[in-house]
Design a protein around this motif. Structure first.
Motif, PDB file in Angstrom:
ATOM      1  N   THR A  37       0.853  -1.182   0.000  1.00  0.00           N
ATOM      2  CA  THR A  37       0.000   0.000   0.000  1.00  0.00           C
ATOM      3  C   THR A  37       0.889   1.232   0.000  1.00  0.00           C
ATOM      4  OG1 THR A  37      -0.073   0.209   2.407  1.00  0.00           O
ATOM      5  CG2 THR A  37      -1.752  -1.216   1.362  1.00  0.00           C
ATOM      6  N   LEU A  38       0.323   2.377  -0.299  1.00  0.00           N
ATOM      7  CA  LEU A  38       1.084   3.626  -0.263  1.00  0.00           C
ATOM      8  C   LEU A  38       1.569   3.912   1.153  1.00  0.00           C
ATOM      9  CD1 LEU A  38       2.020   5.669  -2.319  1.00  0.00           C
ATOM     10  CD2 LEU A  38      -0.058   6.975  -1.921  1.00  0.00           C
ATOM     11  N   SER A  39       0.771   3.579   2.142  1.00  0.00           N
ATOM     12  CA  SER A  39       1.153   3.763   3.541  1.00  0.00           C
ATOM     13  C   SER A  39       2.368   2.895   3.903  1.00  0.00           C
ATOM     14  CB  SER A  39      -0.031   3.420   4.449  1.00  0.00           C
ATOM     15  OG  SER A  39       0.325   3.512   5.791  1.00  0.00           O
ATOM     16  N   GLU A  40       2.352   1.643   3.458  1.00  0.00           N
ATOM     17  CA  GLU A  40       3.501   0.752   3.705  1.00  0.00           C
ATOM     18  C   GLU A  40       4.740   1.272   2.993  1.00  0.00           C
ATOM     19  OE1 GLU A  40       1.442  -3.636   4.171  1.00  0.00           O
ATOM     20  OE2 GLU A  40       1.509  -2.725   2.164  1.00  0.00           O
ATOM     21  N   LEU A  41       4.565   1.751   1.762  1.00  0.00           N
ATOM     22  CA  LEU A  41       5.686   2.288   0.996  1.00  0.00           C
ATOM     23  C   LEU A  41       6.315   3.483   1.714  1.00  0.00           C
ATOM     24  CD1 LEU A  41       7.338   2.116  -1.644  1.00  0.00           C
ATOM     25  CD2 LEU A  41       5.716   3.759  -2.604  1.00  0.00           C
ATOM     26  N   LYS A  42       5.487   4.359   2.239  1.00  0.00           N
ATOM     27  CA  LYS A  42       5.994   5.524   2.977  1.00  0.00           C
ATOM     28  C   LYS A  42       6.813   5.067   4.180  1.00  0.00           C
ATOM     29  CE  LYS A  42       4.665   9.820   5.213  1.00  0.00           C
ATOM     30  NZ  LYS A  42       3.578  10.751   5.503  1.00  0.00           N
ATOM     31  N   ARG A  43       6.330   4.085   4.919  1.00  0.00           N
ATOM     32  CA  ARG A  43       7.064   3.580   6.082  1.00  0.00           C
ATOM     33  C   ARG A  43       8.396   2.949   5.655  1.00  0.00           C
ATOM     34  NH1 ARG A  43       5.329   3.107  10.860  1.00  0.00           N
ATOM     35  NH2 ARG A  43       6.064   0.987  11.249  1.00  0.00           N
ATOM     36  N   ILE A  44       8.408   2.294   4.509  1.00  0.00           N
ATOM     37  CA  ILE A  44       9.636   1.678   4.006  1.00  0.00           C
ATOM     38  C   ILE A  44      10.638   2.754   3.609  1.00  0.00           C
ATOM     39  CG2 ILE A  44      10.599   0.391   2.042  1.00  0.00           C
ATOM     40  CD1 ILE A  44       8.039  -1.394   2.206  1.00  0.00           C
ATOM     41  N   VAL A 114      17.752  -4.331  -8.470  1.00  0.00           N
ATOM     42  CA  VAL A 114      16.621  -4.935  -7.751  1.00  0.00           C
ATOM     43  C   VAL A 114      16.516  -6.426  -8.088  1.00  0.00           C
ATOM     44  CG1 VAL A 114      14.093  -4.959  -7.545  1.00  0.00           C
ATOM     45  CG2 VAL A 114      15.328  -2.786  -7.440  1.00  0.00           C
ATOM     46  N   SER A 115      16.718  -6.778  -9.342  1.00  0.00           N
ATOM     47  CA  SER A 115      16.606  -8.187  -9.744  1.00  0.00           C
ATOM     48  C   SER A 115      17.723  -9.040  -9.131  1.00  0.00           C
ATOM     49  CB  SER A 115      16.615  -8.325 -11.267  1.00  0.00           C
ATOM     50  OG  SER A 115      17.902  -8.066 -11.786  1.00  0.00           O
ATOM     51  N   ASP A 116      18.804  -8.404  -8.694  1.00  0.00           N
ATOM     52  CA  ASP A 116      19.970  -9.110  -8.167  1.00  0.00           C
ATOM     53  C   ASP A 116      20.016  -9.161  -6.636  1.00  0.00           C
ATOM     54  OD1 ASP A 116      22.401 -10.496  -8.853  1.00  0.00           O
ATOM     55  OD2 ASP A 116      23.502  -8.750  -8.098  1.00  0.00           O
ATOM     56  N   GLN A 117      19.113  -8.455  -5.956  1.00  0.00           N
ATOM     57  CA  GLN A 117      19.124  -8.362  -4.494  1.00  0.00           C
ATOM     58  C   GLN A 117      17.803  -8.876  -3.932  1.00  0.00           C
ATOM     59  OE1 GLN A 117      21.769  -6.987  -2.742  1.00  0.00           O
ATOM     60  NE2 GLN A 117      22.840  -6.720  -4.665  1.00  0.00           N
ATOM     61  N   GLN A 118      17.824  -9.895  -3.114  1.00  0.00           N
ATOM     62  CA  GLN A 118      16.600 -10.503  -2.581  1.00  0.00           C
ATOM     63  C   GLN A 118      15.670  -9.485  -1.928  1.00  0.00           C
ATOM     64  OE1 GLN A 118      14.959 -13.293  -2.692  1.00  0.00           O
ATOM     65  NE2 GLN A 118      13.533 -12.902  -1.051  1.00  0.00           N
ATOM     66  N   GLY A 119      16.158  -8.597  -1.085  1.00  0.00           N
ATOM     67  CA  GLY A 119      15.297  -7.652  -0.367  1.00  0.00           C
ATOM     68  C   GLY A 119      15.233  -6.270  -0.977  1.00  0.00           C
ATOM     69  N   ALA A 120      15.649  -6.157  -2.216  1.00  0.00           N
ATOM     70  CA  ALA A 120      15.701  -4.836  -2.860  1.00  0.00           C
ATOM     71  C   ALA A 120      14.305  -4.323  -3.207  1.00  0.00           C
ATOM     72  CB  ALA A 120      16.555  -4.901  -4.121  1.00  0.00           C
ATOM     73  N   ILE A 121      14.168  -3.005  -3.116  1.00  0.00           N
ATOM     74  CA  ILE A 121      12.953  -2.323  -3.555  1.00  0.00           C
ATOM     75  C   ILE A 121      13.383  -1.052  -4.261  1.00  0.00           C
ATOM     76  CG2 ILE A 121      12.668  -1.156  -1.318  1.00  0.00           C
ATOM     77  CD1 ILE A 121       9.594  -1.331  -1.825  1.00  0.00           C
ATOM     78  N   VAL A 133      11.739  -7.933 -12.897  1.00  0.00           N
ATOM     79  CA  VAL A 133      11.365  -7.521 -11.546  1.00  0.00           C
ATOM     80  C   VAL A 133       9.859  -7.693 -11.362  1.00  0.00           C
ATOM     81  CG1 VAL A 133      13.260  -5.872 -11.209  1.00  0.00           C
ATOM     82  CG2 VAL A 133      11.159  -5.120 -12.320  1.00  0.00           C
ATOM     83  N   LYS A 134       9.421  -7.605 -10.099  1.00  0.00           N
ATOM     84  CA  LYS A 134       7.996  -7.733  -9.782  1.00  0.00           C
ATOM     85  C   LYS A 134       7.450  -6.375  -9.358  1.00  0.00           C
ATOM     86  CE  LYS A 134       7.022 -10.977  -6.821  1.00  0.00           C
ATOM     87  NZ  LYS A 134       6.783 -11.697  -5.550  1.00  0.00           N
ATOM     88  N   THR A 135       6.338  -5.972  -9.934  1.00  0.00           N
ATOM     89  CA  THR A 135       5.676  -4.724  -9.560  1.00  0.00           C
ATOM     90  C   THR A 135       4.748  -5.003  -8.379  1.00  0.00           C
ATOM     91  OG1 THR A 135       5.753  -3.934 -11.845  1.00  0.00           O
ATOM     92  CG2 THR A 135       4.186  -2.844 -10.359  1.00  0.00           C
ATOM     93  N   VAL A 136       4.903  -4.218  -7.292  1.00  0.00           N
ATOM     94  CA  VAL A 136       4.068  -4.419  -6.100  1.00  0.00           C
ATOM     95  C   VAL A 136       3.136  -3.239  -5.843  1.00  0.00           C
ATOM     96  CG1 VAL A 136       5.602  -6.062  -4.961  1.00  0.00           C
ATOM     97  CG2 VAL A 136       5.948  -3.597  -4.605  1.00  0.00           C
ATOM     98  N   LEU A 137       3.328  -2.159  -6.588  1.00  0.00           N
ATOM     99  CA  LEU A 137       2.447  -0.991  -6.466  1.00  0.00           C
ATOM    100  C   LEU A 137       2.679  -0.106  -7.674  1.00  0.00           C
ATOM    101  CD1 LEU A 137       0.537   0.835  -4.688  1.00  0.00           C
ATOM    102  CD2 LEU A 137       2.623   1.850  -3.748  1.00  0.00           C
ATOM    103  N   VAL A 138       1.602   0.421  -8.223  1.00  0.00           N
ATOM    104  CA  VAL A 138       1.711   1.442  -9.267  1.00  0.00           C
ATOM    105  C   VAL A 138       1.100   2.713  -8.696  1.00  0.00           C
ATOM    106  CG1 VAL A 138       1.031   2.183 -11.590  1.00  0.00           C
ATOM    107  CG2 VAL A 138       1.647  -0.212 -11.171  1.00  0.00           C
ATOM    108  N   ILE A 139       1.917   3.756  -8.630  1.00  0.00           N
ATOM    109  CA  ILE A 139       1.445   5.056  -8.147  1.00  0.00           C
ATOM    110  C   ILE A 139       0.980   5.827  -9.365  1.00  0.00           C
ATOM    111  CG2 ILE A 139       2.038   7.139  -6.868  1.00  0.00           C
ATOM    112  CD1 ILE A 139       4.405   5.542  -5.651  1.00  0.00           C
TER     113      ILE A 139
END
Length: 142
Positions: A37-44, A114-121, A133-139
């Motif tokens: 979510t956008l809220s989770e993204l902000k916290r990250i 991102v594709s090379d790092q397990q926890g990358a965002i 890569v995997k898309t987890v949110l589109v703003i």
């Protein structure tokens, strides 16, 4: 003179188009996270959380300071400008509270990292998305 004016106009138009583009938030394909979510993204991106909900440590990534997508991303995701976020992360780094995002010079480099790092965002213009890569949110653009 006319050619210079036209060139400046086209660059300005290109910058504005980028700042209004949809932005895709991306993670490594092996990450179990399927959506944010956008809220989770902000916290990250403000360092309030250091791992994904599945326990994988988060490795933040930014586009270049010169890329207009970066400022658009921060305004939409955190409500702050790139300049304010740089100052924020500088303060967190010096106080030992966090590590600023890794800067990537292009969308292609961002996707590779991102594709090379397990926890990358990271984030890119949504038109740059591919299967690496995997898309987890589109703003969406405002």
């Amino acid at each position: 003179m006319k050619v210079l004016f036209i060139s400046i106009f086209l660059l300005t138009l290109s910058y504005s188009a980028h700042s209004r583009a949809d932005i895709a938030v991306i993670v490594n394909n092996d990450n179990d996270i399927s959506a944010l979510t956008l809220s989770e993204l902000k916290r990250i991106y403000t360092g309030k959380v250091s791992q994904f909900s599945n326990g994988v440590p988060i490795h933040l990534s930014d586009l270049s300071k010169k890329d207009p997508i970066r400022d658009s991303f921060y305004k939409r995701a955190t409500g702050k400008s790139t300049k304010k976020m740089i100052a924020y992360w500088r303060e967190r780094l010096f106080s030992g509270e966090g590590i600023p995002p890794k800067e990537n010079r292009s969308a292609a480099r961002m996707k590779f990292w991102v594709s090379d790092q397990q926890g990358a965002i990271g984030y890119v213009d949504a038109s740059e998305i591919d299967t690496s890569v995997k898309t987890v949110l589109v703003i969406k653009q405002p």
